[in-house]
Write an enzyme that holds these catalytic residues in place. Structure first.
Site, PDB file in Angstrom:
ATOM      1  N   LYS A  10       0.851  -1.206   0.000  1.00 35.22           N
ATOM      2  CA  LYS A  10       0.000   0.000   0.000  1.00 35.22           C
ATOM      3  C   LYS A  10       0.884   1.253   0.000  1.00 35.22           C
ATOM      4  O   LYS A  10       1.909   1.256  -0.686  1.00 35.22           O
ATOM      5  CB  LYS A  10      -0.985  -0.046   1.167  1.00 35.22           C
ATOM      6  N   HIS A 100      -8.252  -3.231  -6.591  1.00 33.95           N
ATOM      7  CA  HIS A 100      -8.255  -3.363  -5.126  1.00 33.95           C
ATOM      8  C   HIS A 100      -9.404  -2.536  -4.550  1.00 33.95           C
ATOM      9  O   HIS A 100      -9.724  -1.464  -5.076  1.00 33.95           O
ATOM     10  CB  HIS A 100      -6.908  -2.886  -4.558  1.00 33.95           C
ATOM     11  N   GLU A 175     -11.000 -10.959  -1.838  1.00 34.29           N
ATOM     12  CA  GLU A 175     -10.747 -10.135  -0.649  1.00 34.29           C
ATOM     13  C   GLU A 175     -12.061  -9.550  -0.156  1.00 34.29           C
ATOM     14  O   GLU A 175     -12.471  -8.473  -0.632  1.00 34.29           O
ATOM     15  CB  GLU A 175      -9.811  -8.976  -0.992  1.00 34.29           C
ATOM     16  N   GLY A 242      -1.295  -5.351   5.616  1.00 29.85           N
ATOM     17  CA  GLY A 242      -0.625  -4.857   6.826  1.00 29.85           C
ATOM     18  C   GLY A 242       0.551  -5.697   7.292  1.00 29.85           C
ATOM     19  O   GLY A 242       1.629  -5.161   7.603  1.00 29.85           O
TER      20      GLY A 242
HETATM   21  P1  PGA Z   1      -4.705  -6.701   5.073  1.00 27.45           P
HETATM   22  O1  PGA Z   1      -4.868  -6.070   3.603  1.00 27.45           O
HETATM   23  O2  PGA Z   1      -3.869  -7.926   4.935  1.00 27.45           O
HETATM   24  O3  PGA Z   1      -4.037  -5.610   5.866  1.00 27.45           O
HETATM   25  O4  PGA Z   1      -6.082  -7.000   5.556  1.00 27.45           O
HETATM   26  C1  PGA Z   1      -5.116  -6.865   2.500  1.00 27.45           C
HETATM   27  C2  PGA Z   1      -5.314  -5.983   1.308  1.00 27.45           C
HETATM   28  O5  PGA Z   1      -5.864  -4.882   1.473  1.00 27.45           O
HETATM   29  O6  PGA Z   1      -4.899  -6.335   0.202  1.00 27.45           O
END
Ligand code: PGA
Length: 256
Positions: A10, A100, A175, A242
């Site tokens: 990110k 995403h 997701e 994360g």
């Molecule tokens: P996360 O994020 O592992 O922090 O939940 C996953 C993503 O947004 O691709």
């Protein structure tokens, strides 16, 4: 089958130095499964060079977090702020996350996602298409979630050229938005529910397009829960947000 782990950094980390440190520390470990690192655009070139220099770590690949759909020739790029598929290719990028939920929230539509998938495939990149229902939809039950995901997939993959489809470079990441760790009140999906949804996605794509893409799970993956997802035969890997920028944590996930 080798599982694929995709690290979505990110908008992290804040400096190139920290990004380099992360890559050096990760590629130092010899074990582990195939991993794709998706840093912010601004670090791609440098980290690509760093990965190339680490010849003993052939299992780390470079990925981007987004791409634009136009691929103009020199002089035609009147798209301020955007990055073309060719620019990514030329910087050593092999994979690109498309659609995403954090981009969809900023206004990206299925039509835009569809154009990006087409452009990425045409340029020879491996798109990682993210789909998943939000909390409101999931509250209405699994059948509603399946309808939502099916609709997203059919729109995002609309009218793909057969040749592009059959190169089979497409990867899908399921997701559920309510499971993403930065969402208020988020919680990780149950591995058996994620596996069922992933099988549903595989069946749909096999029936509709004769496609057999790898399908990953993403949403609150940590070193604690990763193996419960990765041990399921339906789940081909994980998209990690994360936890992917916490070095010790991510190392545990890929070395497990
Ligand atoms: P996360 O994020 O592992 O922090 O939940 C996953 C993503 O947004 O691709």
């Amino acid at each position: 089958m080798n599982k694929l782990i995709v690290a979505n950094w990110k908008m992290n980390p804040p400096t190139l130095r920290e990004a380099e440190k992360l890559v050096r520390a990760l590629t130092g470990s010899r074990r582990g499964i195939k991993a794709v690192l998706c840093p912010p655009f601004i670090y791609l070139q440098r980290l690509g060079d760093l990965l190339k220099a680490k010849t003993h770590s052939p299992k780390f690949y470079l990925g981007a977090q987004d791409v634009f759909w136009e691929n103009p020739l020199a002089g035609g790029g009147a798209y301020t702020g955007e990055i073309s598929p060719a620019m990514l290719k030329n910087s050593g990028v092999k994979y690109v996350i498309v659609g995403h939920s954090e981009r969809r929230r900023l206004g990206e539509t299925d039509e835009m996602v569809n154009k990006k998938i087409k452009a990425a495939l045409k340029a020879g990149l491996n798109p990682i298409l993210c789909v998943g229902e939000g909390r409101e939809v999931r509250r209405r039950g699994i059948a509603a979630a399946k309808r939502f995901v099916k609709n997203q997939l059919l729109q995002d993959l609309r009218n793909l050229p057969r040749s592009a489809l059959h190169t089979s470079r497409l990867i899908v990441a399921y997701e559920p938005v309510w499971a993403i760790s930065t969402e208020k009140g988020s919680r990780v999906d149950a591995p058996e529910d994620a596996a069922k949804m992933i099988q549903f996605i595989k069946d749909l794509l096999a029936k509709t397009y004769s496609l057999k893409p790898n399908v990953l799970y993403g949403g609150s993956i940590t070193s604690e829960n990763a193996s419960r997802f990765l041990m399921r035969p339906e789940i081909d890997g994980a998209l990690v947000g994360g936890a992917s920028i916490r070095l010790a944590e991510f190392k545990k996930i890929i070395n497990n």
